[in-house]
Motif scaffolding. Sequence first.
Motif, PDB file in Angstrom:
ATOM      1  N   ASP A 168       0.813  -1.219   0.000  1.00 54.72           N
ATOM      2  CA  ASP A 168       0.000   0.000   0.000  1.00 54.72           C
ATOM      3  C   ASP A 168       0.844   1.265   0.000  1.00 54.72           C
ATOM      4  OD1 ASP A 168       1.018  -0.028   2.542  1.00 54.72           O
ATOM      5  OD2 ASP A 168      -0.912  -0.260   3.566  1.00 54.72           O
ATOM      6  N   GLU A 169       2.189   1.111  -0.013  1.00 55.28           N
ATOM      7  CA  GLU A 169       3.143   2.223  -0.040  1.00 55.28           C
ATOM      8  C   GLU A 169       3.028   3.130   1.182  1.00 55.28           C
ATOM      9  OE1 GLU A 169       3.087   4.316  -3.737  1.00 55.28           O
ATOM     10  OE2 GLU A 169       3.613   2.552  -4.911  1.00 55.28           O
ATOM     11  N   LYS A 170       2.495   2.600   2.280  1.00 51.99           N
ATOM     12  CA  LYS A 170       2.422   3.360   3.533  1.00 51.99           C
ATOM     13  C   LYS A 170       3.629   3.120   4.426  1.00 51.99           C
ATOM     14  CE  LYS A 170      -2.636   3.706   3.776  1.00 51.99           C
ATOM     15  NZ  LYS A 170      -3.850   3.405   4.576  1.00 51.99           N
ATOM     16  N   PHE A 171       4.417   2.091   4.098  1.00 54.28           N
ATOM     17  CA  PHE A 171       5.589   1.755   4.898  1.00 54.28           C
ATOM     18  C   PHE A 171       6.757   1.461   3.965  1.00 54.28           C
ATOM     19  CE2 PHE A 171       1.824   0.417   7.234  1.00 54.28           C
ATOM     20  CZ  PHE A 171       2.003   1.059   8.455  1.00 54.28           C
ATOM     21  N   ALA A 172       7.971   1.668   4.479  1.00 49.09           N
ATOM     22  CA  ALA A 172       9.162   1.426   3.666  1.00 49.09           C
ATOM     23  C   ALA A 172      10.324   1.000   4.556  1.00 49.09           C
ATOM     24  CB  ALA A 172       9.541   2.672   2.870  1.00 49.09           C
ATOM     25  N   ILE A 173      11.274   0.309   3.931  1.00 44.43           N
ATOM     26  CA  ILE A 173      12.565   0.027   4.545  1.00 44.43           C
ATOM     27  C   ILE A 173      13.610   0.759   3.721  1.00 44.43           C
ATOM     28  CG2 ILE A 173      14.234  -1.728   5.225  1.00 44.43           C
ATOM     29  CD1 ILE A 173      11.941  -3.778   5.084  1.00 44.43           C
ATOM     30  N   ASN A 174      14.413   1.578   4.370  1.00 44.30           N
ATOM     31  CA  ASN A 174      15.476   2.302   3.683  1.00 44.30           C
ATOM     32  C   ASN A 174      16.821   1.803   4.192  1.00 44.30           C
ATOM     33  OD1 ASN A 174      13.094   4.527   3.994  1.00 44.30           O
ATOM     34  ND2 ASN A 174      14.115   4.682   2.021  1.00 44.30           N
ATOM     35  N   ILE A 175      17.676   1.380   3.273  1.00 43.25           N
ATOM     36  CA  ILE A 175      18.992   0.848   3.613  1.00 43.25           C
ATOM     37  C   ILE A 175      20.052   1.742   2.977  1.00 43.25           C
ATOM     38  CG2 ILE A 175      20.505  -1.164   3.503  1.00 43.25           C
ATOM     39  CD1 ILE A 175      17.928  -2.846   2.995  1.00 43.25           C
ATOM     40  N   GLU A 176      20.990   2.218   3.784  1.00 45.45           N
ATOM     41  CA  GLU A 176      22.091   3.046   3.300  1.00 45.45           C
ATOM     42  C   GLU A 176      23.401   2.318   3.574  1.00 45.45           C
ATOM     43  OE1 GLU A 176      21.692   6.683   5.405  1.00 45.45           O
ATOM     44  OE2 GLU A 176      19.820   7.261   4.410  1.00 45.45           O
ATOM     45  N   ILE A 177      24.177   2.057   2.524  1.00 43.23           N
ATOM     46  CA  ILE A 177      25.448   1.360   2.645  1.00 43.23           C
ATOM     47  C   ILE A 177      26.563   2.370   2.377  1.00 43.23           C
ATOM     48  CG2 ILE A 177      26.829  -0.596   1.875  1.00 43.23           C
ATOM     49  CD1 ILE A 177      24.174  -1.774   0.753  1.00 43.23           C
ATOM     50  N   TRP A 178      27.326   2.687   3.412  1.00 44.12           N
ATOM     51  CA  TRP A 178      28.339   3.728   3.325  1.00 44.12           C
ATOM     52  C   TRP A 178      29.700   3.152   2.957  1.00 44.12           C
ATOM     53  CZ3 TRP A 178      26.683   8.702   3.649  1.00 44.12           C
ATOM     54  CH2 TRP A 178      25.396   8.888   4.157  1.00 44.12           C
TER      55      TRP A 178
END
Length: 205
Positions: A168-178
């Motif tokens: 439903d695009e109400k939640f997300a997982i954001n991953i940042e690899i530095w």
Amino acid sequence: MTEEEIKKSIDKHSVKPLIFVVIMMLLIALLNNYLLEDDPLSPNLLIFGALAAGIHIFKNVLCDVLVTKSAQNGSEYANFSIKIQREDVDAIFTLDEFARIFDEEALTHIDTHATPEIFERFLGKSYQQSEAPYVCYFYDSDYRGRALPRYQDESGEVCEVIELLSPDEKFAINIEIWDGGETDVSLTMCRPLSDIVDLFPGANS
């Protein structure tokens, strides 16, 4: 957001409310001294005005610090994110399940295995990787009013970003690899921007 950026945000959003409070003070003083000497206006009006101005400043600074605006179907939404640790990832998804995001060539689908109470408002039941990983740059500077550098330079830190969305695009997982392999994982919930207005309606509502 850096401390300097927060200070600039406070300064930016304080101008109009402070002008409003000063005008209100002068108006009340004028009315009490010349027109309403026998029945002066209550100072509570000034207190309420100052409180409304403070709430207005707080609401707008909160948006700058915590919220990323996005547009969906012509409406504005706010993305609220919370960073989680390795043990949280294991508790919510299991490390083996989460590792598939980095190992699979195709866009990954994962399910939420557990919903800890502290994160329940930030979690969907399942997620689908929305696009291939992409590169972005972090600049610890205020670029409002000026263009971002077109190419990487010494002032910017590079990271790879992976994003997964709930159906439903109400939640997300954001991953940042530095650079160096350090990885940050954040849970995001998307809410109508009106939620903030409902919590802090301000003087004009």
